[in-house]
Enzyme design. Structure first.
Site, mmCIF file in Angstrom:
data_model
loop_
_atom_site.group_PDB
_atom_site.id
_atom_site.type_symbol
_atom_site.label_atom_id
_atom_site.label_comp_id
_atom_site.label_asym_id
_atom_site.label_seq_id
_atom_site.Cartn_x
_atom_site.Cartn_y
_atom_site.Cartn_z
ATOM 1 N N LYS A 128 8.082 -4.635 -2.865
ATOM 2 C CA LYS A 128 7.901 -6.078 -3.108
ATOM 3 C C LYS A 128 7.557 -6.339 -4.576
ATOM 4 C CE LYS A 128 4.620 -6.925 -0.082
ATOM 5 N NZ LYS A 128 4.402 -5.619 0.582
ATOM 6 N N ARG A 161 -0.553 -12.319 5.423
ATOM 7 C CA ARG A 161 -0.549 -10.998 6.047
ATOM 8 C C ARG A 161 -1.044 -11.053 7.483
ATOM 9 N NH1 ARG A 161 -1.006 -7.768 0.978
ATOM 10 N NH2 ARG A 161 -1.037 -5.557 1.472
ATOM 11 N N ARG A 179 3.674 6.751 -6.058
ATOM 12 C CA ARG A 179 3.469 5.626 -6.958
ATOM 13 C C ARG A 179 2.447 5.943 -8.053
ATOM 14 N NH1 ARG A 179 2.892 -0.029 -3.959
ATOM 15 N NH2 ARG A 179 0.762 0.605 -3.565
ATOM 16 N N ARG A 219 -3.370 4.049 -8.123
ATOM 17 C CA ARG A 219 -4.302 3.024 -7.678
ATOM 18 C C ARG A 219 -5.385 3.687 -6.834
ATOM 19 N NH1 ARG A 219 -0.662 -1.765 -5.185
ATOM 20 N NH2 ARG A 219 -2.181 -1.520 -3.519
ATOM 21 N N ARG A 252 -3.062 1.555 5.942
ATOM 22 C CA ARG A 252 -2.403 0.309 5.523
ATOM 23 C C ARG A 252 -1.158 0.049 6.361
ATOM 24 N NH1 ARG A 252 -1.179 0.511 -0.479
ATOM 25 N NH2 ARG A 252 -1.208 -1.741 -0.452
HETATM 26 P P1 AMP Z 1 -1.254 -5.168 -2.062
HETATM 27 O O1 AMP Z 1 -1.283 -4.943 -3.519
HETATM 28 O O2 AMP Z 1 -0.539 -6.436 -1.660
HETATM 29 O O3 AMP Z 1 -0.768 -3.983 -1.295
HETATM 30 O O4 AMP Z 1 -2.773 -5.405 -1.588
HETATM 31 C C1 AMP Z 1 -3.773 -4.412 -1.799
HETATM 32 C C2 AMP Z 1 -4.934 -4.652 -0.843
HETATM 33 O O5 AMP Z 1 -5.509 -5.950 -1.099
HETATM 34 C C3 AMP Z 1 -4.568 -4.677 0.639
HETATM 35 O O6 AMP Z 1 -4.514 -3.383 1.202
HETATM 36 C C4 AMP Z 1 -5.705 -5.522 1.209
HETATM 37 O O7 AMP Z 1 -6.910 -4.790 1.320
HETATM 38 C C5 AMP Z 1 -5.909 -6.573 0.123
HETATM 39 N N1 AMP Z 1 -5.036 -7.756 0.342
HETATM 40 C C6 AMP Z 1 -4.001 -8.175 -0.426
HETATM 41 N N2 AMP Z 1 -3.440 -9.279 0.078
HETATM 42 C C7 AMP Z 1 -4.129 -9.573 1.200
HETATM 43 C C8 AMP Z 1 -4.016 -10.582 2.206
HETATM 44 N N3 AMP Z 1 -3.064 -11.538 2.148
HETATM 45 N N4 AMP Z 1 -4.919 -10.559 3.236
HETATM 46 C C9 AMP Z 1 -5.878 -9.638 3.296
HETATM 47 N N5 AMP Z 1 -6.028 -8.641 2.417
HETATM 48 C C10 AMP Z 1 -5.164 -8.587 1.367
#
Ligand code: AMP
Length: 214
Positions: free
Chosen positions: A13, A88, A127, A161, A172
């Site tokens: 994404k 999400r 990554r 990360r 996840r």
């Molecule tokens: P991402 O970079 O989108 O993979 O997000 C990294 C982490 O941030 C996720 O594993 C969640 O812990 C948190 N996070 C990001 N977006 C959301 C969301 N819409 N709802 C809840 N937690 C989120």
């Protein structure tokens, strides 16, 4: 045009978001990026979110909804918003409906990038990003010229990360299946869902997404 970029963690994404925001002049709203910014700045919110993020669980709907509501005020002269990593949960999708109604905007497409779990795990574990300029790499699919070193900037070292560990990846993906997959049904019911094979090269996937967005 307002879109939601949907799909499991690691499906690509972020890569597509960069290409799409430039082509379609969209404001890119990534809740994950925003949360990592809060963690890096050491804010109260960041302190609360860090442990949850590192475990691969979701932070609360209220927190991410607040981030999105704030970010949506910054559309400026762009042609719309692209939500990445939000919603999400079905509850977040409903919050977004309310936000859109308040701001009189409409979601035009929900683009879901799809790939097998094995490929996603490999993408996640490979990554890396540069600790200096932030450029993304993948040691399996898009490695740097010299192992561990950034091609784009002098002295940049590749790092992971803090939520990029094997246990977190599995968590996840499980969280995605349990809490996020149902969001697809929510948008399919509204006739907005478009699925795209996310297993090709970034350029191939981008071309497919562009066909949908027109
Ligand atoms: P991402 O970079 O989108 O993979 O997000 C990294 C982490 O941030 C996720 O594993 C969640 O812990 C948190 N996070 C990001 N977006 C959301 C969301 N819409 N709802 C809840 N937690 C989120």
């Amino acid at each position: 045009m307002n879109i939601i970029l949907f799909g499991p963690p690691g499906v690509g994404k972020g890569t597509q978001a960069v290409l799409l925001k430039d082509k379609f002049k969209l404001l890119h709203i990534s809740t994950g990026e925003a949360l990592r910014g809060e963690v890096a700045r050491g804010t109260e919110l960041g302190k609360k979110a860090k442990a949850i993020m590192d475990s691969g669980k979701l932070v609360s709907d209220d927190i991410v909804a607040g981030i999105v509501a704030n970010a949506m005020q910054n559309v400026g002269d762009r042609k719309g918003v692209m939500l990445d990593g939000f919603p999400r949960t079905v509850a977040q999708a409903k919050i977004l409906d309310t936000l859109c109604a308040e701001k009189k905007i409409r979601i035009d497409h929900v683009v879901s990038l799809e790939a097998e779990k094995e490929l996603i795990l490999k993408r996640l574990s490979g990554r890396r990003f540069c600790d200096k300029c932030g450029k993304d790499y993948n040691i399996y699919f898009n490695p740097p010229k010299v192992e561990g070193e950034c091609d784009a900037c002098e002295g940049g070292r590749l790092t992971q990360r803090t939520d990029d560990s094997e246990a977190t990846h599995l968590n996840r993906l499980n969280v995605y299946e349990a809490q996020t997959e149902p969001v697809k049904g929510y948008y399919a019911g509204k006739g907005l869902l478009r699925t795209v094979d996310g297993t090709g090269t970034p350029e191939e996937v981008f071309s497919e997404v562009c066909k949908i967005l027109g």
